[in-house]
Design a protein around this motif. Structure first.
Motif, mmCIF file in Angstrom:
data_model
loop_
_atom_site.group_PDB
_atom_site.id
_atom_site.type_symbol
_atom_site.label_atom_id
_atom_site.label_comp_id
_atom_site.label_asym_id
_atom_site.label_seq_id
_atom_site.Cartn_x
_atom_site.Cartn_y
_atom_site.Cartn_z
ATOM 1 N N MET A 1 29.813 -27.810 -1.834
ATOM 2 C CA MET A 1 30.250 -26.440 -1.931
ATOM 3 C C MET A 1 31.368 -26.277 -2.958
ATOM 4 O O MET A 1 31.305 -25.422 -3.821
ATOM 5 C CB MET A 1 30.743 -25.978 -0.554
ATOM 6 N N ASP A 3 32.142 -28.033 -5.462
ATOM 7 C CA ASP A 3 31.778 -28.344 -6.836
ATOM 8 C C ASP A 3 31.049 -27.188 -7.509
ATOM 9 O O ASP A 3 30.732 -27.248 -8.688
ATOM 10 C CB ASP A 3 30.950 -29.625 -6.900
ATOM 11 N N GLN A 4 30.801 -26.110 -6.780
ATOM 12 C CA GLN A 4 30.156 -24.934 -7.351
ATOM 13 C C GLN A 4 31.151 -24.028 -8.068
ATOM 14 O O GLN A 4 30.762 -23.108 -8.773
ATOM 15 C CB GLN A 4 29.428 -24.148 -6.263
ATOM 16 N N GLU A 6 34.600 -23.856 -10.607
ATOM 17 C CA GLU A 6 35.484 -24.533 -11.539
ATOM 18 C C GLU A 6 36.657 -23.611 -11.842
ATOM 19 O O GLU A 6 36.531 -22.391 -11.745
ATOM 20 C CB GLU A 6 34.747 -24.851 -12.853
ATOM 21 N N GLU A 74 31.952 -19.620 -11.368
ATOM 22 C CA GLU A 74 30.816 -20.366 -10.840
ATOM 23 C C GLU A 74 30.398 -21.388 -11.886
ATOM 24 O O GLU A 74 30.192 -21.045 -13.055
ATOM 25 C CB GLU A 74 29.664 -19.423 -10.525
ATOM 26 N N ALA A 75 30.289 -22.632 -11.490
ATOM 27 C CA ALA A 75 29.984 -23.712 -12.429
ATOM 28 C C ALA A 75 28.630 -23.510 -13.110
ATOM 29 O O ALA A 75 28.492 -23.756 -14.309
ATOM 30 C CB ALA A 75 30.017 -25.059 -11.705
ATOM 31 N N ALA A 76 27.651 -23.057 -12.385
ATOM 32 C CA ALA A 76 26.296 -22.935 -12.932
ATOM 33 C C ALA A 76 26.165 -21.804 -13.952
ATOM 34 O O ALA A 76 25.429 -21.924 -14.923
ATOM 35 C CB ALA A 76 25.290 -22.738 -11.805
ATOM 36 N N ARG A 111 30.393 -15.920 1.496
ATOM 37 C CA ARG A 111 30.889 -17.215 1.025
ATOM 38 C C ARG A 111 32.375 -17.406 1.332
ATOM 39 O O ARG A 111 33.061 -18.205 0.707
ATOM 40 C CB ARG A 111 30.617 -17.359 -0.467
ATOM 41 N N GLU A 114 34.306 -20.796 1.747
ATOM 42 C CA GLU A 114 34.765 -21.610 0.615
ATOM 43 C C GLU A 114 36.263 -21.442 0.345
ATOM 44 O O GLU A 114 36.818 -22.157 -0.481
ATOM 45 C CB GLU A 114 33.947 -21.282 -0.637
#
Length: 159
Positions: A1, A3-4, A6, A74-76, A111, A114
């Protein structure tokens, strides 16, 4: 979670609408509307400005000291989902002037587990530990309705 998400000092230009939505049209603003109004009146309004060819940053319009911004993205996708705007009013203090978290990450959001607000503040604190002389991180929104003139000398400290 975790790691999503940054933490970055900038947002890419292609995410300008998401950043504007986060800063200016956030549905969670009603929760702290009076604090936001006080911060804008005291320090100035946040303003999104270009930095180089493909980056955006946030500054505080009319503020003499340079404000810094730390973005949770969001990293993605690179989409900004949180921002903390802070400054160093003197050698010993870091003052967080504005905070914004996307509704999905705020309390009651899907969420919220988090704990993005807490993580964002911890990251600000971690990044400012490298600055010589800084002893306290102060959160303007948590100043307990204290008059702005007294805030600088009697602000609350984050543990």
């Amino acid at each position: 979670m975790s790691d999503q998400i940054e933490f970055r000092s900038h947002v890419l230009t292609k995410h300008r609408l998401a950043l504007e939505s986060l800063l200016f049209f956030n549905s969670c603003q009603a929760r702290v509307a009076s604090c936001i109004a006080d911060a804008v009146e005291t320090f100035g309004a946040p303003e999104i400005v270009p930095e180089g060819a493909d980056r955006l940053r946030v500054r505080i319009d009319g503020m003499q000291e340079e404000a810094q911004a730390l973005f949770a993205v969001e990293a993605a996708t690179g989409r900004p989902v949180g921002v903390a705007i802070y400054t160093r009013p003197d050698l010993e203090h870091i003052a967080v002037l504005h905070l914004s978290i996307s509704a999905e990450y705020a309390a009651g959001g899907p969420r919220s587990d988090e704990q993005l607000l807490l993580r964002l503040l911890r990251e600000v604190r971690r990044s400012t530990r490298r600055m010589k002389g800084v002893r306290r991180l102060e959160l303007y929104y948590a100043r307990g309705r204290m008059p702005a003139s007294r805030w600088r000398s009697e602000s609350k400290e984050l543990a």
